[in-house]
Design an enzyme around this catalytic site. Structure first.
Site, PDB file in Angstrom:
ATOM      1  N   SER A 138       1.168  -0.978   0.357  1.00 52.85           N
ATOM      2  CA  SER A 138      -0.044  -0.468  -0.387  1.00 52.85           C
ATOM      3  C   SER A 138       1.066   1.207   0.244  1.00 52.85           C
ATOM      4  O   SER A 138       1.370   1.210   0.953  1.00 52.85           O
ATOM      5  CB  SER A 138      -0.835  -0.217   1.170  1.00 52.85           C
ATOM      6  OG  SER A 138      -1.579   1.422   0.994  1.00 52.85           O
ATOM      7  N   LYS A 164      -1.067  -1.664  -4.368  1.00 58.38           N
ATOM      8  CA  LYS A 164      -2.115  -0.298  -4.001  1.00 58.38           C
ATOM      9  C   LYS A 164      -1.860   1.182  -3.788  1.00 58.38           C
ATOM     10  O   LYS A 164      -0.575   1.303  -3.361  1.00 58.38           O
ATOM     11  CB  LYS A 164      -2.997  -0.088  -2.495  1.00 58.38           C
ATOM     12  CG  LYS A 164      -3.401   0.148  -1.910  1.00 58.38           C
ATOM     13  CD  LYS A 164      -5.111  -0.546  -0.829  1.00 58.38           C
ATOM     14  CE  LYS A 164      -4.430  -0.185   0.324  1.00 58.38           C
ATOM     15  NZ  LYS A 164      -5.204  -1.010   1.314  1.00 58.38           N
ATOM     16  N   LYS A 166      -2.395   4.422  -2.569  1.00 59.34           N
ATOM     17  CA  LYS A 166      -3.281   5.571  -2.037  1.00 59.34           C
ATOM     18  C   LYS A 166      -4.387   7.376  -2.775  1.00 59.34           C
ATOM     19  O   LYS A 166      -3.016   7.633  -3.888  1.00 59.34           O
ATOM     20  CB  LYS A 166      -2.677   6.428  -1.006  1.00 59.34           C
ATOM     21  CG  LYS A 166      -2.964   5.002  -0.174  1.00 59.34           C
ATOM     22  CD  LYS A 166      -3.807   4.573   1.009  1.00 59.34           C
ATOM     23  CE  LYS A 166      -3.859   3.871   2.467  1.00 59.34           C
ATOM     24  NZ  LYS A 166      -5.315   3.162   2.250  1.00 59.34           N
ATOM     25  N   ASP A 191      -7.312   3.143  -3.623  1.00 55.91           N
ATOM     26  CA  ASP A 191      -7.597   3.356  -2.496  1.00 55.91           C
ATOM     27  C   ASP A 191      -7.839   4.279  -1.621  1.00 55.91           C
ATOM     28  O   ASP A 191      -7.150   5.611  -1.770  1.00 55.91           O
ATOM     29  CB  ASP A 191      -6.759   2.251  -1.381  1.00 55.91           C
ATOM     30  CG  ASP A 191      -7.836   2.110  -0.427  1.00 55.91           C
ATOM     31  OD1 ASP A 191      -8.701   2.912   0.400  1.00 55.91           O
ATOM     32  OD2 ASP A 191      -7.090   1.838   1.070  1.00 55.91           O
ATOM     33  N   GLU A 216     -10.879   0.995  -3.642  1.00 53.86           N
ATOM     34  CA  GLU A 216     -11.402   0.703  -2.416  1.00 53.86           C
ATOM     35  C   GLU A 216     -11.918   1.857  -1.611  1.00 53.86           C
ATOM     36  O   GLU A 216     -11.315   2.995  -1.718  1.00 53.86           O
ATOM     37  CB  GLU A 216      -9.950   0.674  -1.838  1.00 53.86           C
ATOM     38  CG  GLU A 216     -10.047   0.236  -0.084  1.00 53.86           C
ATOM     39  CD  GLU A 216      -9.139  -0.701   0.386  1.00 53.86           C
ATOM     40  OE1 GLU A 216      -7.987  -1.032  -0.198  1.00 53.86           O
ATOM     41  OE2 GLU A 216      -8.748  -0.693   1.872  1.00 53.86           O
ATOM     42  N   ASP A 241     -14.040  -1.748   2.322  1.00 57.21           N
ATOM     43  CA  ASP A 241     -13.278  -1.550   3.058  1.00 57.21           C
ATOM     44  C   ASP A 241     -13.207  -0.642   4.869  1.00 57.21           C
ATOM     45  O   ASP A 241     -14.502  -1.524   5.376  1.00 57.21           O
ATOM     46  CB  ASP A 241     -12.031  -0.963   3.275  1.00 57.21           C
ATOM     47  CG  ASP A 241     -11.068  -0.410   4.239  1.00 57.21           C
ATOM     48  OD1 ASP A 241     -10.776  -0.794   5.925  1.00 57.21           O
ATOM     49  OD2 ASP A 241      -9.704  -0.381   4.046  1.00 57.21           O
ATOM     50  N   LYS A 265     -10.276  -6.588   7.535  1.00 58.41           N
ATOM     51  CA  LYS A 265      -9.738  -6.410   8.746  1.00 58.41           C
ATOM     52  C   LYS A 265     -10.178  -6.854  10.145  1.00 58.41           C
ATOM     53  O   LYS A 265     -10.783  -6.343  10.201  1.00 58.41           O
ATOM     54  CB  LYS A 265      -9.009  -4.696   8.829  1.00 58.41           C
ATOM     55  CG  LYS A 265      -8.826  -4.347   7.717  1.00 58.41           C
ATOM     56  CD  LYS A 265      -8.308  -2.916   7.648  1.00 58.41           C
ATOM     57  CE  LYS A 265      -7.981  -2.107   6.788  1.00 58.41           C
ATOM     58  NZ  LYS A 265      -7.529  -0.467   6.290  1.00 58.41           N
ATOM     59  N   GLY A 293      -4.444  -4.283   5.733  1.00 57.51           N
ATOM     60  CA  GLY A 293      -3.270  -4.203   6.795  1.00 57.51           C
ATOM     61  C   GLY A 293      -4.179  -2.216   7.371  1.00 57.51           C
ATOM     62  O   GLY A 293      -4.305  -1.612   6.893  1.00 57.51           O
TER      63      GLY A 293
HETATM   64  O1  OSB Z   1      -7.292   1.912   4.376  1.00 50.96           O
HETATM   65  O2  OSB Z   1      -6.177  -0.022   4.058  1.00 50.96           O
HETATM   66  C1  OSB Z   1      -6.618   1.185   4.596  1.00 50.96           C
HETATM   67  C2  OSB Z   1      -3.461   2.258   7.004  1.00 50.96           C
HETATM   68  C3  OSB Z   1      -4.001   2.580   7.927  1.00 50.96           C
HETATM   69  C4  OSB Z   1      -5.471   2.901   8.030  1.00 50.96           C
HETATM   70  C5  OSB Z   1      -5.820   2.665   6.669  1.00 50.96           C
HETATM   71  C6  OSB Z   1      -5.633   1.745   5.283  1.00 50.96           C
HETATM   72  C7  OSB Z   1      -4.104   1.558   5.725  1.00 50.96           C
HETATM   73  C8  OSB Z   1      -3.115   1.167   4.846  1.00 50.96           C
HETATM   74  C9  OSB Z   1      -1.831  -0.090   4.694  1.00 50.96           C
HETATM   75  O3  OSB Z   1      -3.260   0.563   3.366  1.00 50.96           O
HETATM   76  C10 OSB Z   1      -2.024  -1.544   4.366  1.00 50.96           C
HETATM   77  C11 OSB Z   1      -0.453  -2.118   5.581  1.00 50.96           C
HETATM   78  O4  OSB Z   1      -0.780  -2.393   6.368  1.00 50.96           O
HETATM   79  O5  OSB Z   1       0.525  -2.381   4.805  1.00 50.96           O
HETATM   80 MG    MG Z   2      -8.712   0.776   2.667  1.00 49.67          MG
END
Ligand code: OSB
Ligand code: MG
Length: 373
Positions: A138, A164, A166, A191, A216, A241, A265, A293
């Site tokens: 991510s 992924k 952001k 995401d 996402e 999510d 999660k 995660g």
């Molecule tokens: O939206 O998936 C998410 C981390 C913190 C809060 C929200 C998200 C995330 C990540 C991190 O995308 C994924 C990881 O732990 O590698």
């Molecule tokens: Mg997410």
């Protein structure tokens, strides 16, 4: 039979190797709550609460979780006999709303205790079948499309199976297009962490032809209905999510076609029992899931890896190796990824599968509190 006699909470500070920026906030130094659970037969295990410093993913924070665990959760579980860890969730939901990350940290610890008592790995205990799991990275929001392209190049060279990106308004179409042009066949997804609205889906529509695996959580963190409307406008599947906090919400998503995948999660849904229920429901309905995660330490990651060994975890999980996040993790061995982007499930190690480095945790601890029966 499992009976907990004490929960020792610790807050540690673990600096991320680089800041992680998403549309709803930036994480720099993680404040992580770790729990050390002790059962009546002397079995101990560790678990992790994924709530962070600020309420900008869901409403929970490490401080609200600390309160919820010590004040409302511990009194409901300490000294009480549970037939199986799967029975804890219903007790915590019975008369106590929300605080799912706090609940999950204790509930998951009970699964860790039960697997340890059974002398088998957590993955085996829950009926996991996959010995290795593909890993996705991510990537936080970067300063420019060119910076992002270099991050993606590096991630692909490390073997990651899913990238992924952001996104947020103004850091979306040009960024994703630059990456897609540089890597025409890469397994990319985006995401948004709630950053868009149904009134203005133009950027999402502009990215709909970029062969993304999924969008996402484009819309609000509790929304289902608007995501259903949005899905009718998009070819790209939506993956929820934040909005999936229970089996009921997963059923709503399928009923309304508000999304076609779920990022599970365990912290977000109150723990393993609900994660497994969502997993099983999705499997029966042809909806693939993958493990998300929350920038966990190696302790939380152990639970995620065990969970992701279930059969319907069909897309790469956000299960990056320890070194992606931390100069040094709090477990040994640290979590690693093979050159072809796989993490190995420690199927033959009893319990959570890693050894907790208590000396390191002691050095990182800024707050400690024990609740005992
Ligand atoms: O939206 O998936 C998410 C981390 C913190 C809060 C929200 C998200 C995330 C990540 C991190 O995308 C994924 C990881 O732990 O590698
Ligand atoms: Mg997410």
């Amino acid at each position: 039979m499992i009976q907990l006699t004490s929960i020792r909470l610790r807050e540690i500070r673990l600096p991320l190797r680089e800041p992680f920026r998403i549309s709803s906030g930036t994480m720099v130094d993680r404040r992580i709550a770790l729990l050390e659970l002790t059962a009546a037969d002397g079995t101990t295990t560790w678990s992790e609460c994924v709530a962070d410093d600020m309420p900008n993913y869901t409403a929970e924070t490490i401080d609200t979780a600390w309160l919820a665990i010590t004040r409302w959760i511990a009194p409901r579980v300490l000294g009480r006999s549970f037939e199986a860890p799967g029975d804890v969730h219903a007790v915590l939901e019975a008369d106590f709303r929300g605080h799912l990350m706090a609940k999950a940290s204790v509930e998951m610890g009970m699964w860790g205790i039960a697997a340890t008592q059974a002398g088998i790995s957590l993955a085996r205990f829950i009926g996991g079948t996959q010995a290795t799991i593909p890993v996705g990275i991510s990537l936080g929001i970067q300063a420019s499309p060119a910076h992002l392209v270099e991050k993606v190049r590096d991630a692909l060279s490390q073997g990651y199976r899913k990238i992924k990106l952001k996104i947020m308004p103004g850091r979306d179409v040009e960024y994703v297009r630059a990456v897609r042009e540089a890597f025409p066949d890469a397994p990319l997804m985006a995401d948004a962490n709630n950053a868009y609205s149904l009134d203005d889906p133009a950027a999402l529509l502009a990215m709909d032809d970029m062969h993304l695996m999924m969008f996402e959580q484009p819309l609000a963190w509790e929304d289902i209905v608007r995501h259903a409307s949005l899905q009718t406008l998009l070819k790209t599947p939506i993956c929820l999510d934040e909005s999936i906090t229970s089996l009921d919400r997963a059923q709503d998503m399928v009923t309304l076609d508000a999304g076609r995948l779920i990022n599970i999660k365990p912290g977000r849904v109150g723990g393993f029992a609900e994660s497994i229920a969502i997993h099983d429901f999705c499997e029966a309905n042809g909806v693939p899931v993958w493990c998300g995660g929350m920038l966990e330490s190696g302790i939380g990651r152990a639970y995620n890896v065990a969970l992701a060994s279930l059969s319907n975890f069909q897309k790469p999980g956000d299960l990056s190796p320890s070194a992606r996040y931390w100069a040094r993790d709090v477990v040994t061995p640290e979590w690693t990824m093979s050159a072809d982007g796989m993490v190995t499930v420690p199927f033959d190690v009893p319990g959570i599968g890693v050894t907790v480095d208590v000396d390191r945790i002691d050095n990182l601890t800024v707050r400690i509190e024990t609740v005992a029966h």
